[in-house]
Design an enzyme around this catalytic site. Structure first.
Site, PDB file in Angstrom:
ATOM      1  N   ASP A 171       0.715  -1.087  -0.107  1.00 49.01           N
ATOM      2  CA  ASP A 171      -0.006  -0.075  -0.076  1.00 49.01           C
ATOM      3  C   ASP A 171       0.798   1.357   0.017  1.00 49.01           C
ATOM      4  O   ASP A 171       1.996   1.378   0.482  1.00 49.01           O
ATOM      5  CB  ASP A 171      -0.885   0.112   1.169  1.00 49.01           C
ATOM      6  CG  ASP A 171      -2.072  -0.913   1.062  1.00 49.01           C
ATOM      7  OD1 ASP A 171      -2.175  -1.706   0.084  1.00 49.01           O
ATOM      8  OD2 ASP A 171      -2.762  -1.010   2.131  1.00 49.01           O
ATOM      9  N   HIS A 196       3.650  -2.447   2.877  1.00 46.81           N
ATOM     10  CA  HIS A 196       3.751  -0.959   2.422  1.00 46.81           C
ATOM     11  C   HIS A 196       4.783  -0.880   1.733  1.00 46.81           C
ATOM     12  O   HIS A 196       5.838  -1.222   2.184  1.00 46.81           O
ATOM     13  CB  HIS A 196       3.482  -0.009   3.697  1.00 46.81           C
ATOM     14  CG  HIS A 196       2.186  -0.176   4.417  1.00 46.81           C
ATOM     15  ND1 HIS A 196       1.881  -0.900   5.436  1.00 46.81           N
ATOM     16  CD2 HIS A 196       1.021   0.689   4.349  1.00 46.81           C
ATOM     17  CE1 HIS A 196       0.698  -0.997   5.799  1.00 46.81           C
ATOM     18  NE2 HIS A 196       0.304   0.087   5.228  1.00 46.81           N
TER      19      HIS A 196
END
Length: 209
Positions: free
Chosen positions: A21, A166
């Protein structure tokens, strides 16, 4: 499937989906892409619109190398706290950016912070998205250390898992180092790392969990 939120996928194949992400990020995303390419692995990147505007070449590389590129809003707000108008604008702006860069409409969406309510689900459905959550959250954004990140994935590993990590939003060197170790460990256990789209099209898929 829990309601309209997808946390994992039921399959008898030894496949999992690695997802990242908040990118793309010029400091970290290229390293992750290099690792994935070397391992013959695919992943899914849930991109933030303002990052895409700044680094369109990374978005093109993600798609060209066979990974999924999903919508993660334009400015990364908590959508559950927004009214319908601003929420739709967040999704639409990023969708148009992705389409402009890749000439492909995104099909996958993940709400920032995994924060979701009925209105968020309704908005995602309006855009024709599958709302992808996660069954394994590494909490790598807290920078807990490489070993805890790897340990979280390996201890909760199961067929059809969707792993949350992430590639932007801060220092992601621990994530990159953890990925290097994870890809080796997953290979030894004969797990294949695929994109979310590939996971859903596994030949031995069952009804979504």
């Amino acid at each position: 499937m829990t309601g309209n939120l997808i946390y994992k996928h039921r399959t008898s194949d030894k496949k999992i989906a690695l997802t990242f992400d908040d990118g793309p990020d010029p400091k970290h995303t290229p390293f992750l892409l290099d690792l994935l390419k070397a391992a013959g692995a695919k992943a899914t990147f849930f991109a933030v619109g303002r990052q895409l505007e700044s680094y369109p070449s990374l978005a093109r590389r993600i798609v060209e190398e066979g990974h999924d590129l999903g919508n993660h809003t334009y400015s990364h707000p908590d959508l559950s706290k927004l009214d319908a108008g601003p929420m739709h604008e967040e999704l639409l702006k990023t969708e148009l950016i992705i389409q402009n860069i890749t000439e492909t409409k995104p099909r996958l969406f993940r709400p920032p912070y995994l924060s979701c309510n009925r209105q968020v689900v309704k908005a995602a459905q309006k855009f024709g998205y599958l709302t992808i959550m996660a069954s394994i959250d590494t909490h790598d954004y807290k920078r807990p250390g490489v070993k805890p990140i790897v340990g979280t994935v390996m201890s909760k590993l199961n067929k059809g898992a969707i792993v949350l990590m992430h590639d932007s939003g801060g220092d992601r060197r621990q994530t990159i180092e953890a990925m290097e170790k994870l890809l080796g460990k997953l290979n030894k256990k004969q797990y294949e790392c695929v994109s979310v789209t590939e996971l859903f099209h596994s030949p031995n898929s069952h009804e979504d969990a």
